[in-house]
Structure formats: structure tokens, C-alpha cells
Design a protein around this motif. Structure first.
Motif, short mmCIF file in Angstrom:
data_model
loop_
_atom_site.label_atom_id
_atom_site.label_comp_id
_atom_site.label_asym_id
_atom_site.label_seq_id
_atom_site.Cartn_x
_atom_site.Cartn_y
_atom_site.Cartn_z
N PHE A 184 -6.40 2.41 -0.10
CA PHE A 184 -5.39 1.48 -0.62
C PHE A 184 -5.05 1.86 -2.05
O PHE A 184 -5.94 2.02 -2.89
CB PHE A 184 -5.90 0.05 -0.56
N VAL A 185 -3.76 1.99 -2.35
CA VAL A 185 -3.27 2.22 -3.71
C VAL A 185 -1.98 1.43 -3.88
O VAL A 185 -1.09 1.48 -3.02
CB VAL A 185 -2.97 3.72 -3.97
N SER A 186 -1.88 0.70 -4.97
CA SER A 186 -0.66 -0.05 -5.25
C SER A 186 -0.43 -0.09 -6.75
O SER A 186 -1.37 -0.26 -7.53
CB SER A 186 -0.76 -1.47 -4.69
N LEU A 187 0.82 0.08 -7.16
CA LEU A 187 1.20 -0.05 -8.57
C LEU A 187 1.73 -1.46 -8.81
O LEU A 187 2.42 -2.03 -7.97
CB LEU A 187 2.29 0.97 -8.93
N HIS A 188 1.39 -2.03 -9.96
CA HIS A 188 1.86 -3.38 -10.32
C HIS A 188 1.48 -4.39 -9.24
O HIS A 188 2.26 -5.28 -8.90
CB HIS A 188 3.38 -3.39 -10.53
N TYR A 189 0.29 -4.25 -8.67
CA TYR A 189 -0.13 -5.15 -7.59
C TYR A 189 -0.17 -6.59 -8.08
O TYR A 189 0.27 -7.51 -7.41
CB TYR A 189 -1.51 -4.74 -7.09
N PHE A 190 -0.72 -6.78 -9.29
CA PHE A 190 -0.64 -8.07 -9.96
C PHE A 190 0.55 -7.97 -10.91
O PHE A 190 0.50 -7.20 -11.87
CB PHE A 190 -1.92 -8.37 -10.74
N PRO A 191 1.63 -8.69 -10.65
CA PRO A 191 2.89 -8.43 -11.36
C PRO A 191 2.73 -8.39 -12.87
O PRO A 191 2.23 -9.31 -13.49
CB PRO A 191 3.76 -9.62 -10.93
N CYS A 192 3.12 -7.30 -13.44
CA CYS A 192 3.03 -7.09 -14.88
C CYS A 192 4.03 -5.99 -15.24
O CYS A 192 3.70 -5.00 -15.86
CB CYS A 192 1.61 -6.68 -15.26
N THR B 170 -5.60 12.17 -1.90
CA THR B 170 -4.15 12.07 -1.78
C THR B 170 -3.47 13.25 -2.46
O THR B 170 -4.06 13.95 -3.28
CB THR B 170 -3.62 10.78 -2.45
N GLN B 171 -2.21 13.43 -2.12
CA GLN B 171 -1.38 14.30 -2.91
C GLN B 171 -1.04 13.58 -4.21
O GLN B 171 -1.45 12.44 -4.43
CB GLN B 171 -0.10 14.64 -2.13
N LEU B 172 -0.30 14.23 -5.10
CA LEU B 172 0.05 13.61 -6.38
C LEU B 172 0.91 12.37 -6.14
O LEU B 172 1.90 12.41 -5.42
CB LEU B 172 0.82 14.60 -7.25
N ILE B 173 0.51 11.25 -6.75
CA ILE B 173 1.27 10.01 -6.68
C ILE B 173 1.82 9.71 -8.06
O ILE B 173 1.08 9.70 -9.05
CB ILE B 173 0.40 8.84 -6.18
N ASN C 253 0.83 -1.20 0.00
CA ASN C 253 0.00 0.00 0.00
C ASN C 253 0.87 1.26 0.00
O ASN C 253 1.75 1.43 0.86
CB ASN C 253 -0.91 0.00 1.23
N LEU C 254 0.63 2.16 -0.96
CA LEU C 254 1.40 3.41 -1.05
C LEU C 254 0.83 4.51 -0.16
O LEU C 254 1.45 5.56 0.01
CB LEU C 254 1.41 3.91 -2.50
N ILE C 255 -0.36 4.27 0.41
CA ILE C 255 -1.02 5.31 1.20
C ILE C 255 -0.43 5.38 2.60
O ILE C 255 -0.33 4.38 3.31
CB ILE C 255 -2.54 5.04 1.30
N SER D 53 0.07 6.92 -22.67
CA SER D 53 0.46 8.21 -23.23
C SER D 53 1.47 8.90 -22.31
O SER D 53 1.34 8.87 -21.09
CB SER D 53 -0.78 9.11 -23.39
N PRO D 54 2.49 9.57 -22.88
CA PRO D 54 3.47 10.30 -22.06
C PRO D 54 2.84 11.38 -21.19
O PRO D 54 3.43 11.83 -20.21
CB PRO D 54 4.41 10.92 -23.11
N ALA D 55 1.61 11.80 -21.56
CA ALA D 55 0.96 12.87 -20.80
C ALA D 55 0.60 12.42 -19.39
O ALA D 55 0.54 13.23 -18.46
CB ALA D 55 -0.29 13.35 -21.53
N TYR D 56 0.38 11.13 -19.18
CA TYR D 56 -0.05 10.65 -17.87
C TYR D 56 1.18 10.44 -16.98
O TYR D 56 2.00 9.58 -17.23
CB TYR D 56 -0.80 9.33 -18.02
N ARG D 57 1.25 11.21 -15.88
CA ARG D 57 2.41 11.10 -15.01
C ARG D 57 2.00 10.95 -13.54
O ARG D 57 2.61 10.20 -12.79
CB ARG D 57 3.31 12.33 -15.16
#
Length: 480
Positions: free
Chosen positions: A213-221, A150-153, A123-125, A196-200
Motif C-alpha cells: 500500500f502506498v498513498s500520497l496525501h492520505y491524510f489531507p494536507c 516498486t518502480q519509481l513513483i 492505493n497507488l500500487i 528539498s528539490p532533490a527529492y522526486r
């Protein structure tokens, strides 16, 4: 919370046209749910039977189809008007029976639904990044004690975000607001992120009482999970050959229900998956139906009325072929089950009759090649389906006295004519007349086990045809 307990499950039972529970081998009824305070029901059953509960007992009102009996996808069903009680019907004894009045399950955009098992270490939160209030539709902060945001993630290079936020706002690298994605109140789900490169950056909005709850690549990919400095084995090299590609699956309900695509998409770390399956559709124009799709060509089976464009659903027709996205890199065609069960004639490749399987399948292939000439196209032979559970040792024959193998031969012949690789699910998956009760949820549609078997054949075939960079031989090269 799942409301199904063991005492509510009645095995070898079904429900008749009057709403009564009666005996039926191999089926299952889950009984005893008060739904007076619910607006929607969430379940992976086949059908929901609605009743009005009074002092004198139950009055049967109506039933609604909830799913295709696979038990893998959770459907959202509006409660029948005036009902305050329901029963669930499962056409097979599927594991993981699920029923709730809330969206407390994982819904992924790749067609999977599962009860969540959360790994809070991912969890990144943290308290330091939560702010009282919510992010409005114009990207600005509105102070409100009933919400957290949240603030910017940083989501750079993220293919997916796993979260229970009720909305997600996207921003550019300089903090400029782009828009919203993934609105779905308080439900865990995996969101695809536009490459898209615009999404940061992203901002996540939560209700006050939600355990954020926030997680990146929670399901490995994630391609970064492979150590590029270490020696890579042959399988890893071929697997990476498809990384970043966009896959489209095209066909009938075997595609629509997405029992196998998620494994393929994630194994190869592809950039996207477009599901272009429409349940009940045929390759041929026999008894075709008009279906509503959205502007991109997607058919939303759970809410078909959400579509805005009406198309004829048969797969050799221009309207259906036009739903395939033009940026498709890999196309996997899994079609013909409804032609087989509908006993369509085979005919010949040059008879000009779109109601004949041979001509229609070849016509579909020619149109697809013309639409996406640079894509790598694969065709699947259909898995074995249909048989009496108690006598499953012979192949199914339709009213033309033809077996599934007869149609598989046509698919292989057409693939050879146009130089298209065949994914022989029929011959290699292990789904046979002897395993139908284990691999299929309702004698046709793959359950989770069947979906994994299909995915294994598809993955192994794609590896065989992975693109390899070839160089011209040097002038001094000699051949002996």
C-alpha cells in the motif's frame, strides 16, 4: 491484530505491588495474554505487568511503564526476560484499548497512533509497477522471490507518504539514488518527505506476503485541494497564510505526547513540525535532570537511550533553548505544568533566580527571541489539571498555596512585556475542573478530546495573528 476482547476487560480494577488484581475505582485491568512467542509488545495502556506461567499458577516478575495513560499513543515495549504471560493496566477507562505482538498500527511522525482504516481506492500500487526483488542500500535492484519492490513513483510536491513498506528509497529527478527513509518493518505509518528539490521519486520495498500500500496525501494536507480559481472565504485565506511554514512546539510532556500538534500542523498545511517536548521538565532549574537528545535536539521518549547528546532539561537554560531548530517559522511554547505541580516560587522578573518562575520564564523568552529572531512566537497558558475525581469543583492549589491562574498571570505579563501573543488555553479551551475526567487521561495529560480542544484554541489564535501583506498608502490617500 488487536488481542483485547471484552471478556478480558476488568473495570474498576488495578494491580498491586505483588501483581495481584484488586479493586480500584476508575481504573481498568486487561487480563490473560500468553506472550511466550513475542519479543516486543505494542499497547496503549499505562503499564504492563509480566508473569511466568507455570503448572502451579502465575509468578509475578516485574512491570514496565508503557505510556502516559492517554490511550492515544502506542508504545513498543520489550518483553520482560523469562516472562510468558502479562496483564495490562489502564489508569482510566480509555476507549480503543490496544494490545498486539506485531506492528500492525499506524505510527505517524507527528506523534499519532491509530488502528488503520484503509481506503484502498487511494492505493497507488498496481501489479504493473511491482517487481520481484528489493532495492538495496546502494539503490540497485536485487532479484529475490521473497520480496516485492516498486518502480519509481513520483512524489513531487508530496508532503507525506502513507505506506506499509518496510523501507523507502529516494531518488532525484534524473533517477540518481539519494538514500533511505522510514525503515520500519511491515507497519503502516505516515512519513514526512523532505521538501528539498532533490527529492522526486521513491521506490518502496515490501515483504512478499504484504498487501502493498502506498498513498500520497492520505491524510489531507495538500494545498492543491483548494480551488484557487474559486472565491476563497476569509478563513481559507488566513489558513493559507501559514502554508509551507515550519512549526516547533516547545515544552514538557504536554508537548512531548503530541495530543494537539497534529491538528495544528495539518490544518495550516505547514511544511514541517519539530517536537521539542521533554516530559517532566520545568521552565525553572528546580530539580532539573540530564536527558539525551539526538543531533537535531529531539528527545525520543519511547527510546531515550537513543540520544547522543546530554543536556540539562530545564527550559530557561542555554542547552534546552539550543534544541529549537533555527529554521523555525512558528514557535508554540506550552510549558509550566511541572513548575506548578512542583510548587516553585514565583518571585519577580528581576530577582536573577532561575529557580523562580517569573525570572526563569522571562529569561527563557529572551533567549528564544535571540535564537530565532525572525520566528513568530506564541506562548500558551496551561490547561486546568489535578483534582479529585469525586470533588472537582474548585481549582488545584500547590504547596505554595498558588493556583494555575497565578502562574497564568505571570505568563501573560511576560508576554505583554516582550510583545508576544498569548494563546489562552486555560481560559478558552473548555478544559476545567469540571471536565477533567472527560478531557484528561490521568488528571494532567490531554486525551484525544482534550487535545482537540487545545488545538482549536491554538488554531483560532494563530488565525488572529496571520501575517497580512500591507502596502504603503498612496500620496493621494486622505484620512478623515
Amino acid at each position: 491484530m488487536n488481542k483485547i476482547s471484552s471478556d478480558k476487560i476488568k473495570s474498576n480494577k488495578t494491580i498491586d505491588n505483588s501483581g495481584n488484581i484488586i479493586s480500584s475505582e476508575g481504573r481498568c485491568v486487561v487480563d490473560g495474554f500468553d506472550i511466550g512467542d513475542m519479543d516486543y509488545l505494542y499497547t496503549n495502556c499505562y503499564g504492563i505487568y509480566f508473569y511466568k506461567k507455570t503448572e502451579n499458577g502465575l509468578t509475578y516478575l516485574n512491570w514496565k511503564r508503557a505510556n502516559a495513560a492517554t490511550g492515544r499513543n502506542i508504545s513498543k515495549i520489550p518483553k520482560e526476560k523469562e516472562s510468558n504471560y502479562c496483564r495490562l493496566l489502564y489508569t482510566t477507562e480509555v476507549p480503543g484499548k490496544y494490545f498486539s505482538g506485531k506492528e500492525n498500527f499506524i505510527f505517524t511522525e507527528f506523534g499519532v497512533a491509530e488502528v488503520p482504516i484503509l481506503d484502498y481506492s487511494k492505493n497507488l500500487i498496481t501489479e504493473s509497477i511491482l517487481i520481484k526483488g528489493y532495492n538495496t542500500t546502494n539503490g540497485s535492484l536485487s532479484v529475490n522471490e521473497e520480496y516485492n519492490t516498486t518502480q519509481l513513483i513520483d512524489i513531487k510536491d508530496a508532503k507525506t507518504v502513507f505506506t506499509n513498506a518496510y523501507s523507502v528509497a529516494l531518488f532525484t529527478s534524473d533517477g540518481s539514488y539519494i538514500g533511505y527513509t522510514g525503515n520500519q518493518t511491515d507497519s503502516f505509518r505516515e512519513l514526512k518527505i523532505n521538501q528539498s528539490p532533490a527529492y522526486r521519486y521513491a521506490v518502496f520495498n515490501f515483504n512478499k506476503n504484504t498487501h502493498a500500500f502506498v498513498s500520497l496525501h492520505y491524510f489531507p494536507c495538500n494545498p492543491n485541494s483548494i480551488d484557487m480559481d474559486s472565491t476563497m472565504n476569509h478563513d481559507e485565506i488566513l489558513r493559507m497564510a501559514f502554508s509551507g511554514k515550519k512549526m516547533t512546539s516547545f515544552g514538557d510532556s504536554i508537548v512531548e505526547l503530541a495530543s494537539w500538534q497534529k491538528y495544528v500542523w495539518k490544518y495550516f498545511n505547514m511544511a514541517d513540525h519539530y517536537n521539542r517536548g521533554i516530559g517532566g521538565s520545568k521552565v525553572t532549574s528546580v530539580e532539573y535532570k540530564n536527558k539525551l537528545v539526538d543531533e537535531s535536539g529531539y528527545y525520543h521518549a519511547s527510546n531515550p537511550s537513543e540520544g547522543t547528546i546530554s543536556i540539562k532539561d530545564y527550559m530557561c537554560g542555554d542547552e534546552r533553548v539550543s534544541t529549537i531548530p533555527l529554521d523555525t517559522d512558528i514557535l508554540i511554547i506550552y510549558a509550566s505544568a511541572n513548575d506548578i505541580s512542583g510548587s516553585v516560587e514565583i518571585g519577580s522578573i528581576d530577582d536573577g533566580d532561575e529557580t523562580h518562575f517569573y525570572y526563569a520564564y522571562a529569561l527563557m523568552i529572551r533567549k528564544i527571541i535571540k535564537r530565532i529572531p525572525n520566528a513568530k512566537i506564541f506562548v500558551c497558558t496551561p490547561h486546568n489539571f489535578y483534582n479529585k475525581y469525586e470533588d472537582a469543583d474548585y481549582p488545584y492549589k500547590n504547596n505554595q498555596n498558588l493556583t494555575i491562574l497565578d502562574y497564568c498571570k505571570v505568563i501573560k505579563d511576560i508576554a505583554a512585556i516582550y510583545g508576544i501573543p498569548v494563546i489562552d488555553v486555560n481560559g478558552l479551551s473548555g478544559i476545567s475542573t469540571l471536565t477533567i475526567t472527560k478531557d484528561l487521561g490521568d488528571q494532567v495529560h490531554p486525551n484525544n478530546i482534550g487535545g482537540q480542544k487545545i488545538a482549536n484554541v491554538i488554531i483560532n489564535t494563530l488565525i488572529r495573528f496571520a501575517p497580512i501583506s500591507l502596502q504603503e498608502p498612496r500620496v493621494e490617500d486622505k484620512f478623515h
